[in-house]
Design a protein around this motif. Structure first.
Motif, mmCIF file in Angstrom:
data_model
loop_
_atom_site.group_PDB
_atom_site.id
_atom_site.type_symbol
_atom_site.label_atom_id
_atom_site.label_comp_id
_atom_site.label_asym_id
_atom_site.label_seq_id
_atom_site.Cartn_x
_atom_site.Cartn_y
_atom_site.Cartn_z
ATOM 1 N N GLY A 131 -2.390 -0.113 3.958
ATOM 2 C CA GLY A 131 -3.626 -0.028 3.186
ATOM 3 C C GLY A 131 -3.572 1.068 2.136
ATOM 4 N N ILE A 132 -3.026 2.219 2.495
ATOM 5 C CA ILE A 132 -2.896 3.319 1.534
ATOM 6 C C ILE A 132 -1.988 2.906 0.372
ATOM 7 C CG2 ILE A 132 -1.923 5.628 1.201
ATOM 8 C CD1 ILE A 132 -2.911 6.284 4.059
ATOM 9 N N LEU A 133 -0.894 2.221 0.691
ATOM 10 C CA LEU A 133 0.009 1.746 -0.363
ATOM 11 C C LEU A 133 -0.686 0.698 -1.240
ATOM 12 C CD1 LEU A 133 3.341 1.445 1.671
ATOM 13 C CD2 LEU A 133 2.763 3.164 -0.062
ATOM 14 N N CYS A 134 -1.512 -0.144 -0.619
ATOM 15 C CA CYS A 134 -2.249 -1.158 -1.382
ATOM 16 C C CYS A 134 -3.235 -0.500 -2.345
ATOM 17 C CB CYS A 134 -2.995 -2.100 -0.443
ATOM 18 S SG CYS A 134 -1.939 -3.307 0.389
ATOM 19 N N VAL A 135 -3.849 0.590 -1.902
ATOM 20 C CA VAL A 135 -4.759 1.330 -2.786
ATOM 21 C C VAL A 135 -3.994 1.832 -4.009
ATOM 22 C CG1 VAL A 135 -6.101 3.451 -3.040
ATOM 23 C CG2 VAL A 135 -6.417 2.032 -1.029
ATOM 24 N N LEU A 136 -2.811 2.403 -3.772
ATOM 25 C CA LEU A 136 -2.011 2.948 -4.868
ATOM 26 C C LEU A 136 -1.583 1.851 -5.848
ATOM 27 C CD1 LEU A 136 0.265 5.438 -2.883
ATOM 28 C CD2 LEU A 136 -1.720 5.993 -4.306
ATOM 29 N N PHE A 137 -1.052 0.751 -5.307
ATOM 30 C CA PHE A 137 -0.536 -0.291 -6.190
ATOM 31 C C PHE A 137 -1.646 -1.176 -6.748
ATOM 32 C CE2 PHE A 137 3.219 0.588 -3.407
ATOM 33 C CZ PHE A 137 3.948 1.229 -4.384
ATOM 34 N N GLY A 138 -2.757 -1.300 -6.008
ATOM 35 C CA GLY A 138 -3.909 -2.015 -6.549
ATOM 36 C C GLY A 138 -4.483 -1.265 -7.743
ATOM 37 N N THR A 139 -4.543 0.050 -7.617
ATOM 38 C CA THR A 139 -4.987 0.881 -8.740
ATOM 39 C C THR A 139 -4.007 0.762 -9.898
ATOM 40 O OG1 THR A 139 -6.002 2.448 -7.190
ATOM 41 C CG2 THR A 139 -5.605 3.222 -9.445
ATOM 42 N N GLY A 140 -2.713 0.707 -9.561
ATOM 43 C CA GLY A 140 -1.684 0.538 -10.587
ATOM 44 C C GLY A 140 -1.827 -0.772 -11.329
ATOM 45 N N MET A 141 -2.196 -1.845 -10.599
ATOM 46 C CA MET A 141 -2.378 -3.153 -11.236
ATOM 47 C C MET A 141 -3.490 -3.084 -12.275
ATOM 48 S SD MET A 141 -3.644 -6.796 -9.630
ATOM 49 C CE MET A 141 -5.369 -6.264 -9.591
ATOM 50 N N TYR A 142 -4.614 -2.496 -11.888
ATOM 51 C CA TYR A 142 -5.741 -2.416 -12.809
ATOM 52 C C TYR A 142 -5.487 -1.408 -13.930
ATOM 53 C CZ TYR A 142 -8.826 -5.262 -9.863
ATOM 54 O OH TYR A 142 -9.409 -6.294 -9.175
ATOM 55 N N ALA A 143 -4.682 -0.377 -13.628
ATOM 56 C CA ALA A 143 -4.403 0.647 -14.640
ATOM 57 C C ALA A 143 -3.262 0.262 -15.566
ATOM 58 C CB ALA A 143 -4.071 1.977 -13.955
#
Length: 250
Positions: free
Chosen positions: A135-147
């Protein structure tokens, strides 16, 4: 009275629909790339970032990691296939340093996903611990997708043109972020709330830029078109003069 779980499921289904629209929104861009036979100035970063994001969420939604997450698996599995298609097209229609960059990023993502899956499944022995790590990794890469479009936004500001920042992609990102933020807040899920909440902010920023530079973009496109037409007419005149000269020599 409708239960919160029912509302959450309904929003999740809507969120799957908006996410599918988000994943398919670059189709006009890739039709243009296919017709021109070149990726031009389009950036591969949003598609590579979205691919990694989808792969991580599929891992998160697996029953051995986070049970009862079928909605997460279905849409991100679909998104993974769609983004892989886009990345493949980028490899086909790019060249040199751009192609090498895309290939290396793709290889790194696959290797990273495999390493994370192996480590989580072998070293973390409870669903809670596995969900937390992934989940923590998903937060990082999910933010990366939007950013990821931030690089495109920088180019928009520098060129004062939104030609290479598709409007439909920004709109789809906004609607998708709103739906999944609402989904996460009903039964609070921090890992889904953070990236999608930030996604809403990034999408709004893109739309603000689009409103600011849309008119200037049209002027730039029209000026380029007039220049192209003038060059074409000059070639016709020169070609016509050359033929007339040749005819006079006989």
């Amino acid at each position: 009275m409708v239960s919160p779980d029912t509302i959450r499921t309904a929003i999740g289904v809507i969120g799957n629909g908006t996410a599918l629209v988000l994943f398919l929104s670059p189709v006009p861009t890739f039709i243009r790339i296919w017709k021109k036979g070149s990726v031009e100035q389009y950036s591969p970063i949003p598609y590579v970032a979205t691919l990694l994001n989808c792969m991580m969420w599929v891992l998160y939604g697996l029953p051995v990691v986070h049970p009862h997450s079928m909605l997460v698996i279905t849409i991100n599995g679909t998104g993974m296939a769609i983004q892989l298609t886009y990345v493949t097209l980028f490899l086909l229609y790019s060249a040199g340093a751009v192609r090498r960059k895309v290939f290396l990023l793709l290889a790194a993502e696959v290797a990273f996903l495999g390493a994370v899956a192996a480590l989580v499944l072998t070293l973390a022995h409870t669903h809670e611990r596995r969900s937390m790590i992934v989940g923590i990794l998903c937060v990082l890469f999910g933010t990366g997708m939007y950013a990821a479009p931030l690089s495109v936004m920088k180019m928009v500001i520098q060129t004062k043109s939104v030609e290479y920042m598709p409007l439909f992609l920004s709109l789809a990102s906004l609607v998708n972020g709103i739906c999944w933020t609402a989904y996460a807040l009903i039964r609070f899920d921090l890992y889904i709330t953070i990236p999608n909440g930030l996604g809403v902010l990034f999408a709004v920023a893109q739309l603000v830029l689009y409103a600011m530079y849309y008119k200037n973009t049209q002027k730039i496109i029209e000026a380029r078109k007039r220049k192209t037409d003038q060059v074409a007419m000059t070639e016709v005149v020169v070609d016509g003069s050359g033929r007339a000269s040749n005819n006079n020599t006989y």
